[in-house]
Write a protein that holds these residues in place. Sequence first.
Motif, short mmCIF file in Angstrom:
data_model
loop_
_atom_site.label_atom_id
_atom_site.label_comp_id
_atom_site.label_asym_id
_atom_site.label_seq_id
_atom_site.Cartn_x
_atom_site.Cartn_y
_atom_site.Cartn_z
N HIS A 42 0.81 -1.22 0.00
CA HIS A 42 0.00 0.00 0.00
C HIS A 42 0.84 1.27 0.00
O HIS A 42 0.33 2.37 0.27
CB HIS A 42 -1.01 -0.03 1.15
N CYS B 12 -7.57 1.55 -4.73
CA CYS B 12 -7.18 0.27 -4.12
C CYS B 12 -8.25 -0.14 -3.10
O CYS B 12 -9.02 0.69 -2.63
CB CYS B 12 -5.83 0.46 -3.44
N CYS C 122 -7.82 -0.66 -0.13
CA CYS C 122 -7.56 0.00 1.16
C CYS C 122 -8.19 1.39 1.21
O CYS C 122 -8.17 2.04 2.24
CB CYS C 122 -6.06 0.07 1.41
N CYS D 264 -1.82 2.52 -5.18
CA CYS D 264 -0.95 1.65 -4.37
C CYS D 264 -0.13 0.72 -5.28
O CYS D 264 -0.58 0.34 -6.36
CB CYS D 264 -1.78 0.79 -3.42
ZN LIG Z 1 -3.86 0.14 -1.03
#
Ligand SMILES: [Zn+2]
Length: 321
Positions: free
Chosen positions: A166, A176, A178, A183
């Motif tokens: 990340h 992403c 996340c 990332c």
């Molecule tokens: Zn990420």
Amino acid sequence: MTKRMIVGVDIGGTTIKIALLDPNGEIITKTQIPTPVSEGEDAIIGKMTNTIDQLMAEQGFTKEEAYGIGIGVPGPVDTDTGFVYEAVNLGIKDTALKAKTEALTGLPTYVENDANAAALGEMWRGAGQGTDNLVAITLGTGIGGGIIIDGKIVHGVKGVGGEIGHVTVNPDGPLCNCGKKGCMERYGSATAIILGIETAAKEGRSAYLAKQLAEKGSLTAKDAFDAAAEGDLVAQEVIDQAAFYTGFGLSHIANLLNPAKIVIGGGVSAAGDALFSLIRKSFDTYTWKIAADSCEILPATLGNDAGVIGAGWLVKQGESK
Ligand SMILES: [Zn+2]
């Protein structure tokens, strides 16, 4: 009775891998069972400890001969308490994994994030042997990472240390899982490479890839490397981009930490030099020369055993405290 055996466990979203190791990290025997994700944490822990008991009985080991149990899990962990904050793929949250396992087995138990365990495994018995300053990443569905400095894993305050996948490598890049943009995992993972070639096939940018997709229904990261080896320029472009951003992301890590080795595992790493030479080129471009010259980038050597071996290392380290 003298102690002579360590239990290493790697709990994944699909299987629980269990190995009995000698004190040098050599696998004596190993097995795996499906992870009963839908049945909840007590079923996961119960089936794991039952299988450990079975495996020890089969090999003629008593509890007194075991140093303890090391467990790797896919999520952030408090290693002091063996508490799992969350493991999305296991469907568990706020789980006292160490306490519950110790209550069922009577053996001292150590818990670590699975990517960190794999990094420790590579340091102990794999490509990382000979140094205690290394970084390990796994190019798979996502990009997992583990950072070892002076023999110790970097955890951070909530167990998120080492999440190299990340690191942002392109501020304007794709979203992403996340929640951030650009990332490294959105470029270098198998998922990203597959998305790249499948999109090219669907958009008709490569007749070769379009034909492969029509025949197979879906493509793999290996298909990208095979197509590039056949001279497909679009597949090569996807690989070039994956390697560029992976090397770029790793350069930040090397500039910060100056590791002796970066060990790369996971399915994508099987591509070998077709991938490693490109990562190296990008890495060298963006890493300060002293740090670049003192860093080897190597393929991981333990494959799927890295996690159970690294889990065993936790027990060994715990014993020596
Ligand atoms: Zn990420």
